[in-house]
Design an enzyme around this catalytic site. Structure first.
Site, PDB file in Angstrom:
ATOM      1  N   ASP A   1       0.818  -1.209   0.000  1.00  0.00           N
ATOM      2  CA  ASP A   1       0.000   0.000   0.000  1.00  0.00           C
ATOM      3  C   ASP A   1       0.853   1.260   0.000  1.00  0.00           C
ATOM      4  O   ASP A   1       1.463   1.606   1.014  1.00  0.00           O
ATOM      5  CB  ASP A   1      -0.903  -0.041   1.239  1.00  0.00           C
ATOM      6  CG  ASP A   1      -1.738   1.200   1.414  1.00  0.00           C
ATOM      7  OD1 ASP A   1      -1.936   1.921   0.420  1.00  0.00           O
ATOM      8  OD2 ASP A   1      -2.205   1.447   2.540  1.00  0.00           O
TER       9      ASP A   1
ATOM     10  N   ASP B   1      -1.986   5.751  -5.279  1.00  0.00           N
ATOM     11  CA  ASP B   1      -2.238   4.858  -4.148  1.00  0.00           C
ATOM     12  C   ASP B   1      -2.602   3.452  -4.620  1.00  0.00           C
ATOM     13  O   ASP B   1      -3.696   3.218  -5.127  1.00  0.00           O
ATOM     14  CB  ASP B   1      -3.364   5.455  -3.299  1.00  0.00           C
ATOM     15  CG  ASP B   1      -3.628   4.662  -2.037  1.00  0.00           C
ATOM     16  OD1 ASP B   1      -2.899   3.691  -1.780  1.00  0.00           O
ATOM     17  OD2 ASP B   1      -4.560   5.023  -1.305  1.00  0.00           O
TER      18      ASP B   1
END
Length: 441
Positions: free
Chosen positions: A127, A324
């Site tokens: 992430d 992201d």
């Protein structure tokens, strides 16, 4: 256009909302507290400290290294040669690791890591919207972690606790949109496909809410962002994985790249130390964008255009976007994103896709030049196919999402963006590179 079955997309949308909640886009506060953390009064004081920490945030803009200021062309030539990985094969001597990622309904991409000696295995999401390394601990005996693999520190010969004495340790309380967790910290060796990272700081989840964690198809998160510049504990003791890799000189190039497929049956991919020409359309140029904040892999967003409708946003104000890997859609502040969505008059039965506009994201590259990244309806429309009556439904892969200050307001370029553009994250030069993805292999 990305295709999903009816049930798949419903899960995609719900899982996106759940997963975004667990991304540490919101501030995480670390303070030293007594181990009797379950006391309600202590928790109340802990939450108060979290709010006070939030108030201290200041936007932390970084600039290109001064030595490149007077020779930006030389810098670009240098960086493109440095990343010749796209145009040619990597010498065998270059150290890199590649991992195929499980494609979970085209919304989450899950990899494998091992921790400790002997190694204990976990399923994780890599992430870039977070710097935290969070794995359930065997100390977590209720709530959302009960159904996941848990790390047993007592069984690892290399684990080191940050416990200072029998009464005091450092904990992190994390408040998400729809859940919360409490972590204690320790250090252990981490393994990724043969790459060994020594003494990586790990957040061990000792308590977490049932929702949303019990429903998530992975055990934990490996944050690939930067340590919080406003959190002295993180910057000194709790470096993120990419910072530890760089500090230990484990890779000849401190970059990693991320691929998101179009088809459900294809795997995603993450590669540390290089980019892979397999995932880029041959002959396409890599566009490099400077990271402007050490909170995220964040780049300047000059505007969003709908050329056929004489519509634009961000032209009169400063916008920014975080790339992201942990988010499914492209999101933005509701005041800006909602007018954009309302100008895309999509019929739910997919009948007018061909007439929908191209969405153009206007960015500024490392040379200061304007770069326009176009998204056709095939790129930003998600199609649901019913297996029962062979009908289709469509939704837009854009959503309004208001991230509160100090981290927001901000746009999030999630997997809808990365699916179109194979993305390279350069931790040596603090750059984000994008090149059109190749899905034909």
């Amino acid at each position: 256009m990305t295709n999903f079955c009816i049930k798949s997309y419903l899960f995609l949308y719900l899982s996106f909302l759940l997963f975004f909640d667990i991304i540490t886009i919101f501030h995480v506060s670390s303070i030293r507290i007594s181990t009797v953390l379950k006391n309600d009064k202590k928790k109340k004081n802990f939450n108060t400290s979290l709010v006070e920490e939030n108030k201290k945030y200041l936007f932390n803009e970084i600039k290109l290294n001064n030595r490149f200021k007077n020779d930006i062309k030389g810098y670009i030539q240098n960086i493109n040669n440095f990343h010749s990985i796209i145009e040619s094969k990597i010498p065998n001597s270059l150290l890199y690791v590649h991992e195929d990622l499980i494609n979970f309904h085209n919304s989450q991409f899950i990899g494998d890591i091992e921790i400790g000696n002997p190694p204990q295995s976990f399923k994780v999401v890599f992430d870039t919207g977070s710097s935290n390394f969070a794995i359930p601990s065997t100390k977590c005996v209720k709530g959302g972690c009960t159904l996941h693999n848990k790390f047993d520190a007592k069984k690892s010969r290399t684990f080191m606790s940050n416990l200072k004495n029998k009464k005091e340790s450092i904990y992190t309380y994390v408040q998400y949109g729809t859940g919360k967790s409490i972590l204690e910290h320790g250090y252990d060796d981490v393994y990724m496909k043969g790459l060994k990272i020594n003494k990586q700081c790990i957040g061990l989840i000792i308590e977490e809410s049932m929702h949303p964690f019990s429903d998530l198809p992975f055990d934990g998160i490996v944050g690939l962002g930067f340590s919080d510049p406003d959190n002295s504990f993180q910057t000194k003791y709790s470096k993120s994985l990419i910072e530890t890799i760089k500090e230990q000189n484990l890779l000849q190039q401190n970059i990693f790249s991320f691929y998101v497929p179009k088809e459900l049956e294809k795997s995603g991919a993450i590669t540390f130390g290089r980019a892979n020409s397999k995932y880029a359309i041959e002959g396409e140029k890599i566009e490099w964008f400077p990271v402007i904040s050490m909170y995220f892999w964040e780049i300047n967003l000059l505007g969003i255009l709908l050329p056929d409708k004489n519509f634009e946003i961000c032209s009169n104000k400063k916008c920014r976007a975080a790339v992201d890997t942990g988010s499914s859609l492209i999101t933005g502040p509701s005041s800006l994103m909602q007018p954009l969505i309302e100008n895309i008059n999509l019929e739910k039965d997919c009948s007018n896709i061909s007439s929908l506009p191209i969405i153009s994201f206007v960015l500024k590259n490392v040379e200061g030049k304007t770069v326009i990244l176009d998204f056709t309806p095939d790129d930003y429309i998600l199609q649901e196919n019913s297996e029962e009556d062979n009908s289709s439904q469509c939704v837009i892969g854009l959503m309004s999402l208001d991230i509160p200050p100090p981290r927001g307001p901000i746009f999030i370029f999630g997997n809808v963006f990365i699916r179109k553009y194979y993305t390279i994250f350069d931790n040596d030069h603090k750059l984000v590179g994008v090149v059109k993805s190749n899905h034909n292999f």
